[in-house]
Design a protein around this motif. Structure first.
Motif, PDB file in Angstrom:
ATOM      1  N   LEU A  97      36.049  24.796 -27.267  1.00 52.05           N
ATOM      2  CA  LEU A  97      35.338  24.030 -27.167  1.00 52.05           C
ATOM      3  C   LEU A  97      34.719  23.550 -25.706  1.00 52.05           C
ATOM      4  CD1 LEU A  97      34.290  21.543 -28.672  1.00 52.05           C
ATOM      5  CD2 LEU A  97      36.324  20.082 -27.975  1.00 52.05           C
ATOM      6  N   TYR A  98      35.352  23.289 -24.853  1.00 52.31           N
ATOM      7  CA  TYR A  98      34.954  22.748 -23.673  1.00 52.31           C
ATOM      8  C   TYR A  98      34.412  23.784 -22.789  1.00 52.31           C
ATOM      9  CZ  TYR A  98      38.029  19.256 -25.134  1.00 52.31           C
ATOM     10  OH  TYR A  98      38.558  18.206 -25.877  1.00 52.31           O
ATOM     11  N   TYR A  99      34.750  24.997 -22.702  1.00 53.34           N
ATOM     12  CA  TYR A  99      34.206  26.056 -21.735  1.00 53.34           C
ATOM     13  C   TYR A  99      34.014  27.511 -22.505  1.00 53.34           C
ATOM     14  CZ  TYR A  99      35.900  23.184 -18.203  1.00 53.34           C
ATOM     15  OH  TYR A  99      36.085  21.977 -17.500  1.00 53.34           O
ATOM     16  N   PRO A 100      32.988  27.347 -23.448  1.00 57.34           N
ATOM     17  CA  PRO A 100      32.826  28.486 -24.023  1.00 57.34           C
ATOM     18  C   PRO A 100      32.030  29.704 -23.456  1.00 57.34           C
ATOM     19  CG  PRO A 100      30.790  26.963 -24.398  1.00 57.34           C
ATOM     20  CD  PRO A 100      31.917  26.247 -23.900  1.00 57.34           C
ATOM     21  N   ILE A 101      32.472  30.912 -23.837  1.00 54.73           N
ATOM     22  CA  ILE A 101      31.983  32.020 -22.714  1.00 54.73           C
ATOM     23  C   ILE A 101      30.627  32.400 -22.565  1.00 54.73           C
ATOM     24  CG2 ILE A 101      32.088  33.709 -24.761  1.00 54.73           C
ATOM     25  CD1 ILE A 101      33.445  34.343 -21.348  1.00 54.73           C
ATOM     26  N   CYS A 102      29.670  31.827 -23.448  1.00 57.15           N
ATOM     27  CA  CYS A 102      28.254  31.898 -23.354  1.00 57.15           C
ATOM     28  C   CYS A 102      27.619  30.722 -23.616  1.00 57.15           C
ATOM     29  CB  CYS A 102      27.689  33.205 -24.097  1.00 57.15           C
ATOM     30  SG  CYS A 102      28.476  34.816 -24.042  1.00 57.15           S
ATOM     31  N   ARG A 103      26.524  30.432 -22.874  1.00 58.84           N
ATOM     32  CA  ARG A 103      25.799  29.177 -22.967  1.00 58.84           C
ATOM     33  C   ARG A 103      24.174  29.257 -22.624  1.00 58.84           C
ATOM     34  NH1 ARG A 103      26.570  26.859 -18.753  1.00 58.84           N
ATOM     35  NH2 ARG A 103      27.703  28.465 -17.769  1.00 58.84           N
ATOM     36  N   ASP A 104      23.325  28.418 -23.445  1.00 59.50           N
ATOM     37  CA  ASP A 104      21.888  28.317 -22.972  1.00 59.50           C
ATOM     38  C   ASP A 104      21.201  29.514 -23.206  1.00 59.50           C
ATOM     39  OD1 ASP A 104      22.471  25.708 -22.531  1.00 59.50           O
ATOM     40  OD2 ASP A 104      23.104  26.037 -20.476  1.00 59.50           O
ATOM     41  N   GLY A 105      21.318  30.116 -24.198  1.00 58.02           N
ATOM     42  CA  GLY A 105      20.342  31.503 -24.581  1.00 58.02           C
ATOM     43  C   GLY A 105      19.400  31.315 -25.508  1.00 58.02           C
ATOM     44  N   HIS A 106      18.703  32.311 -25.794  1.00 55.55           N
ATOM     45  CA  HIS A 106      17.595  32.149 -26.719  1.00 55.55           C
ATOM     46  C   HIS A 106      17.370  33.641 -27.481  1.00 55.55           C
ATOM     47  CE1 HIS A 106      15.067  33.429 -23.345  1.00 55.55           C
ATOM     48  NE2 HIS A 106      14.415  33.894 -24.461  1.00 55.55           N
ATOM     49  N   MET A 110       9.461  36.054 -34.791  1.00 54.69           N
ATOM     50  CA  MET A 110       7.933  35.890 -35.382  1.00 54.69           C
ATOM     51  C   MET A 110       7.816  35.004 -36.189  1.00 54.69           C
ATOM     52  SD  MET A 110       6.334  37.916 -33.063  1.00 54.69           S
ATOM     53  CE  MET A 110       4.584  37.650 -33.933  1.00 54.69           C
ATOM     54  N   SER A 111       6.989  33.944 -36.081  1.00 56.34           N
ATOM     55  CA  SER A 111       7.049  32.961 -37.007  1.00 56.34           C
ATOM     56  C   SER A 111       5.380  32.496 -37.230  1.00 56.34           C
ATOM     57  CB  SER A 111       7.678  31.482 -36.700  1.00 56.34           C
ATOM     58  OG  SER A 111       7.252  30.520 -37.510  1.00 56.34           O
ATOM     59  N   LYS A 112       5.118  32.703 -38.602  1.00 58.99           N
ATOM     60  CA  LYS A 112       3.527  32.460 -38.918  1.00 58.99           C
ATOM     61  C   LYS A 112       2.613  33.436 -37.817  1.00 58.99           C
ATOM     62  CE  LYS A 112       4.412  27.841 -40.699  1.00 58.99           C
ATOM     63  NZ  LYS A 112       4.007  26.613 -40.656  1.00 58.99           N
ATOM     64  N   GLY A 113       3.076  34.604 -37.596  1.00 55.23           N
ATOM     65  CA  GLY A 113       2.095  35.278 -36.788  1.00 55.23           C
ATOM     66  C   GLY A 113       2.330  35.289 -35.271  1.00 55.23           C
ATOM     67  N   ALA A 114       3.254  34.351 -34.912  1.00 51.56           N
ATOM     68  CA  ALA A 114       3.419  33.950 -33.443  1.00 51.56           C
ATOM     69  C   ALA A 114       4.866  34.023 -33.052  1.00 51.56           C
ATOM     70  CB  ALA A 114       2.672  32.536 -33.129  1.00 51.56           C
ATOM     71  N   ALA A 115       5.050  34.553 -31.601  1.00 56.69           N
ATOM     72  CA  ALA A 115       6.256  34.464 -31.008  1.00 56.69           C
ATOM     73  C   ALA A 115       6.921  32.948 -30.916  1.00 56.69           C
ATOM     74  CB  ALA A 115       6.478  35.111 -29.789  1.00 56.69           C
ATOM     75  N   LYS A 116       8.213  32.729 -31.473  1.00 58.93           N
ATOM     76  CA  LYS A 116       8.863  31.684 -31.190  1.00 58.93           C
ATOM     77  C   LYS A 116      10.309  31.844 -30.769  1.00 58.93           C
ATOM     78  CE  LYS A 116      10.294  27.476 -33.833  1.00 58.93           C
ATOM     79  NZ  LYS A 116      10.431  26.638 -35.130  1.00 58.93           N
ATOM     80  N   ASP A 117      10.816  30.858 -29.671  1.00 61.92           N
ATOM     81  CA  ASP A 117      12.207  31.206 -29.246  1.00 61.92           C
ATOM     82  C   ASP A 117      13.088  30.147 -30.096  1.00 61.92           C
ATOM     83  OD1 ASP A 117      11.605  32.993 -27.418  1.00 61.92           O
ATOM     84  OD2 ASP A 117      11.285  31.658 -25.659  1.00 61.92           O
ATOM     85  N   ILE A 118      14.187  30.629 -30.360  1.00 63.47           N
ATOM     86  CA  ILE A 118      15.299  29.800 -31.153  1.00 63.47           C
ATOM     87  C   ILE A 118      16.424  29.890 -29.954  1.00 63.47           C
ATOM     88  CG2 ILE A 118      16.616  29.543 -33.079  1.00 63.47           C
ATOM     89  CD1 ILE A 118      13.821  29.729 -33.912  1.00 63.47           C
ATOM     90  N   ARG A 119      16.602  28.775 -29.553  1.00 61.01           N
ATOM     91  CA  ARG A 119      17.516  28.425 -28.771  1.00 61.01           C
ATOM     92  C   ARG A 119      18.781  28.714 -29.099  1.00 61.01           C
ATOM     93  NH1 ARG A 119      16.585  22.832 -26.737  1.00 61.01           N
ATOM     94  NH2 ARG A 119      15.879  22.466 -28.852  1.00 61.01           N
ATOM     95  N   ILE A 120      19.850  29.101 -28.314  1.00 60.39           N
ATOM     96  CA  ILE A 120      21.221  29.069 -28.495  1.00 60.39           C
ATOM     97  C   ILE A 120      22.143  28.149 -27.493  1.00 60.39           C
ATOM     98  CG2 ILE A 120      23.146  30.598 -28.409  1.00 60.39           C
ATOM     99  CD1 ILE A 120      21.370  33.254 -29.291  1.00 60.39           C
ATOM    100  N   HIS A 121      22.682  27.329 -28.289  1.00 60.63           N
ATOM    101  CA  HIS A 121      23.357  26.259 -27.596  1.00 60.63           C
ATOM    102  C   HIS A 121      24.459  27.009 -26.728  1.00 60.63           C
ATOM    103  CE1 HIS A 121      25.008  22.477 -26.558  1.00 60.63           C
ATOM    104  NE2 HIS A 121      26.200  22.793 -26.873  1.00 60.63           N
ATOM    105  N   GLU A 122      25.430  27.741 -27.737  1.00 63.39           N
ATOM    106  CA  GLU A 122      26.551  28.501 -27.065  1.00 63.39           C
ATOM    107  C   GLU A 122      26.983  29.506 -27.805  1.00 63.39           C
ATOM    108  OE1 GLU A 122      30.558  26.267 -28.437  1.00 63.39           O
ATOM    109  OE2 GLU A 122      29.336  25.078 -27.393  1.00 63.39           O
TER     110      GLU A 122
END
Length: 481
Positions: A97-106, A110-122
């Motif tokens: 919970l407090y110190y996950p191994i990975c954070r703040d990614g993405h 492709m969404s409606k013909g354009a690139a879109k970043d989906i962020r990863i919280h952890e």
């Protein structure tokens, strides 16, 4: 006039890592064993047993984090998530919970013909629970602890998705990335990839989130899509009737196409998290991260660009071949053996995928070698066998047993006849035996030549070149005009 709403979706994706042993003990993680045969005091929650962390779990978790552009936590820890459930033998789950191994990614979709970043919280590591098996005849419930302690990573996104299409694109990108890493097979039907979907809606233009619900028990992309569409409609109906959406966890029944409330949504404090006293912190050095980075594979997007430049294949071919790491390896290997890239691509996209579908074989389980596929392509190119025979050889020898096609053709006397004199005699015989077809051909019905070709192929038992047959037939017909 009905209001317009914006859909807000975030996902919690659980992925079973394909380590040989469990996260905190030496029991096998193999799927499908007899109930309660892959268990020990640790994963069955016996008092006094102590967990020991499997380093390979950390390696795979970090590799997924790097592949999804995450920051790697240098000092990571495990925590206990306390709750009672029959398939949870310890009455707590070891998680982060407090110190996950990975954070703040993405990841980029492709969404409606354009690139879109989906962020990863952890991304955090944890152990899986056991499995409850319900007997519909006796109405009894049994507990199988084989899955208890299987290593999981949970990939928690930010609420960045706005439609079922974006959710499926995100899940496909995660699955493809993790499969390329060989960190998991990501089989939704076997539970090695599972998604909990958090859904809320708000009036279009609002910057305030609505009340969200979490939907569980989703084991296919089709079920996920249907669940999202159903829940969005349910929430709209509630709001437009003047009522309020209740924050809760719901179970989706895909057979009935409806969802049911399971429990009110818990917050972190309801689980009474505290640091696990039996596990030491994980200190991740720069050297450790660099070592894992150096072993990362070439991913699909990079491979697609390279295939376009190197082989000039159509975009559709490239997308199909790079759909799995194993398929791409077979393709490249066969081309290196001297086979034509487009012909190798055709064998993979047509016959290979047909047989995979018929036999239920996943791409990563393909047995045949690139060398034998290249030999088959060359046998056809050299007119040693025709396409019809090649399909037989591929199905009976290469796909199922990875046999040498050259040896198989020789052992089964499948090589095409090359004696032109014999072929001419068979063609003349076919013409004599099919006077109606000859009459139609001479009358301008070109398709009637198929009867002559078919007769010849049958007489030759398929061991001749159709192009050569047609050439000889044309010459003999010309003599009749």
């Amino acid at each position: 006039m009905s209001k317009e709403y914006e859909v807000i979706i975030g996902l919690e994706v659980h992925v079973e890592l394909n380590t040989k042993t469990k996260i905190f003990c030496g029991c096998s993680t193999e799927f499908g064993g007899a109930p309660n045969t892959h268990v020990c005091p640790v994963c069955s929650g016996m008092p006094g047993s102590l967990p020991v962390l499997n380093k390979e779990v950390v390696n795979k978790a970090i590799s997924v984090g790097l592949a999804t552009n995450c920051e790697i936590t240098r000092n990571s820890k495990f925590d206990r998530k306390n709750y009672f459930y029959p398939d949870n033998p310890q009455n707590y789950q070891i998680s982060q919970l407090y110190y996950p191994i990975c954070r703040d990614g993405h990841v980029t979709i492709m969404s409606k013909g354009a690139a879109k970043d989906i962020r990863i919280h952890e991304i955090h590591m944890e152990e899986d629970a056991g499995k409850l098996i319900h007997d519909p005849v006796t109405d009894d419930t049994y507990v199988d602890f084989n899955r208890s302690g299987v290593p999981l990573i949970e990939i928690v996104s930010e609420p960045d998705m706005r439609s079922a299409d974006e959710v499926i694109a995100y899940l496909e990108k995660l699955r493809e990335t993790i499969q390329y890493l060989d960190a998991s097979d990501c089989k939704l039907n076997e539970g090695s990839m599972r998604a909990d979907v958090n859904i809320s809606i708000r009036e279009m233009g609002s910057d305030k989130f609505g009340t969200r619900t979490e939907s569980k028990n989703l084991n296919s992309f089709k079920a996920i899509r249907r669940c999202i569409e159903n829940e969005v409609k349910r929430q709209k109906d509630i709001i437009e009737s003047g009522e309020k959406v209740v924050q809760e966890t719901r179970r989706w029944d895909d057979l009935k196409g409806v969802s049911y409330p399971m429990r009110s949504k818990e917050d972190a404090q309801d689980y009474r998290y505290f640091p696990d006293p039996d596990l030491v912190p994980i200190v991740v050095s720069d050297e450790w991260i660099e070592e894992i980075k150096s072993k990362l594979p070439e991913f699909k997007d990079e491979r697609k660009i390279r295939y376009k430049e190197m082989y000039g294949l159509p975009d559709y071919d490239i997308d199909q071949i790079t759909g799995s790491k194993k398929m791409g390896e077979i393709f490249e290997g066969a081309v290196k053996e001297g086979a034509d890239p487009k012909k190798v691509s055709n064998w993979l996209m047509v016959e290979t995928m047909r047989l995979m579908k018929e036999t239920g074989t996943d791409a990563d389980k393909l047995k045949f070698s690139a060398t034998n596929l290249a030999k088959l392509v060359k046998l056809v190119d050299s007119k040693e066998i025709n396409n019809a025979t090649a399909k037989e050889v591929f199905e009976k020898a290469i796909f199922s047993e990875d046999m040498d096609p050259v040896k198989y053709v020789a052992d089964n006397n499948l090589s095409m006849k090359t004696d032109s004199g014999e072929l001419e005699e068979v063609v003349k015989k076919a013409i004599d035996a099919n006077p109606k077809a000859i009459e139609d051909i001479l009358g301008g019905k070109g398709k009637a030549v198929g009867a002559i070709v078919g007769y010849v192929m049958k007489e030759m038992k398929g061991k001749c070149d159709p192009a050569e047959v047609n050439k000889i037939i044309a010459a003999e017909i010309a003599k009749l005009k």
